[in-house]
Write an enzyme that holds these catalytic residues in place. Structure first.
Site, PDB file in Angstrom:
ATOM      1  N   ASP A 148       0.818  -1.216   0.000  1.00 35.70           N
ATOM      2  CA  ASP A 148       0.000   0.000   0.000  1.00 35.70           C
ATOM      3  C   ASP A 148       0.852   1.266   0.000  1.00 35.70           C
ATOM      4  O   ASP A 148       2.007   1.252   0.428  1.00 35.70           O
ATOM      5  CB  ASP A 148      -0.866   0.050   1.275  1.00 35.70           C
ATOM      6  N   HIS A 195       3.717  -2.372   3.037  1.00 39.07           N
ATOM      7  CA  HIS A 195       3.753  -0.992   2.533  1.00 39.07           C
ATOM      8  C   HIS A 195       5.079  -0.741   1.825  1.00 39.07           C
ATOM      9  O   HIS A 195       6.133  -0.998   2.410  1.00 39.07           O
ATOM     10  CB  HIS A 195       3.598  -0.005   3.692  1.00 39.07           C
TER      11      HIS A 195
HETATM   12 ZN   LIG Z   1      -2.485   3.230   3.182  1.00 40.27          ZN
END
Ligand SMILES: [Zn+2]
Length: 254
Positions: free
Chosen positions: A63, A207
């Protein structure tokens, strides 16, 4: 043979188009690269290398990118011939077009992660739709394809968010394994936490915005493969079990 040669030529032409798009960082790249380097759809929806009903599959998701750490994640995936799913913040996609196109060409899946990364559950429906729709358009202006999957920032969703996703043609993708790479910046700890939680059909949230996460990816891929897991994209995870539908929330594969 002629067909194969023609196909190879078409792929070469496509690759040329993509390179031109990378060189030219302005203007939409609509229609770019409808095929990947192997002549298959390059939007993460190409047929999975395995049947996830028969082989344990795992979908690594990243992400908040692209960021300066995204190339290191992509290098690690490419070295092990693995694919993943990237949920992009729209303006980041516009600023890192070459990375988005590299994800696309590699066969990774690309999803929507809004424009401003807000807590969508706190916004009125019109603002939610704006966040989803604008990011989808920004991503499509780079890849030529609208995303069909969406990851809510902070994992925050409710009926209002789900309805907006449905109205925007997006499936809502959550996760069931979270090594908390935003908190633990130790690659081996990230690996251990993923391995402790992984099950067939797992969706892992990571991430590509921290230096420690790309360092964890090579360990993770090797350890998962050693345990018999096939890394696939989120759409591939569901490809042999009826596919994904917009407005539906998915926490893990079949
Ligand atoms: Zn996010």
């Amino acid at each position: 043979m002629a067909g194969r040669a023609l196909r190879r030529r078409a792929v070469t032409l496509m690759t040329g188009t993509v390179l031109a798009a990378v060189a030219c960082t302005v203007g939409p790249a609509a229609g770019v690269a409808s095929q990947g380097p192997y002549g298959t759809p390059a939007d993460g929806s190409r047929p999975p290398p395995v049947d996830c009903r028969a082989t344990p599959c795992v979908a690594l998701t990243f992400d908040d990118g692209p960021t300066g750490y995204t190339p290191a994640v992509l290098r690690a995936l490419e070295r092990q011939h693995a694919v993943a799913t990237f949920f992009l913040i729209g303006p980041h996609a516009l600023h890192h077009r070459a990375d988005v196109l590299r994800e696309y060409r590699d066969g990774d899946a690309i999803g929507d992660h809004t424009v401003t990364h807000p807590h969508l559950t706190l916004l009125p429906p019109a603002r939610i739709r704006h966040e989803l729709e604008s990011a989808a358009r920004q991503i499509a202006s780079v890849t030529g394809h609208r995303p069909t999957i969406y990851r809510p920032p902070f994992g925050a969703w409710n009926a209002k968010v789900r309805a907006a996703a449905g109205g925007t043609g997006l499936s809502v993708v959550m996760w069931n394994v979270d090594p908390r790479d935003w908190k633990h910046h130790d690659p081996r700890l990230i690996e251990r936490r993923v391995l402790a939680g992984v099950r067939p059909g797992a969706i892992v949230v990571l991430h590509d915005r921290y230096a420690s996460t790309p360092q964890a990816v090579p360990y993770l891929l090797r350890a998962l493969k050693a345990r018999g897991y096939a890394p696939v994209t989120v759409p591939q995870l569901f490809a042999t079990s009826g596919g994904m539908r917009s407005g539906v929330v998915y926490h893990h594969g079949p």
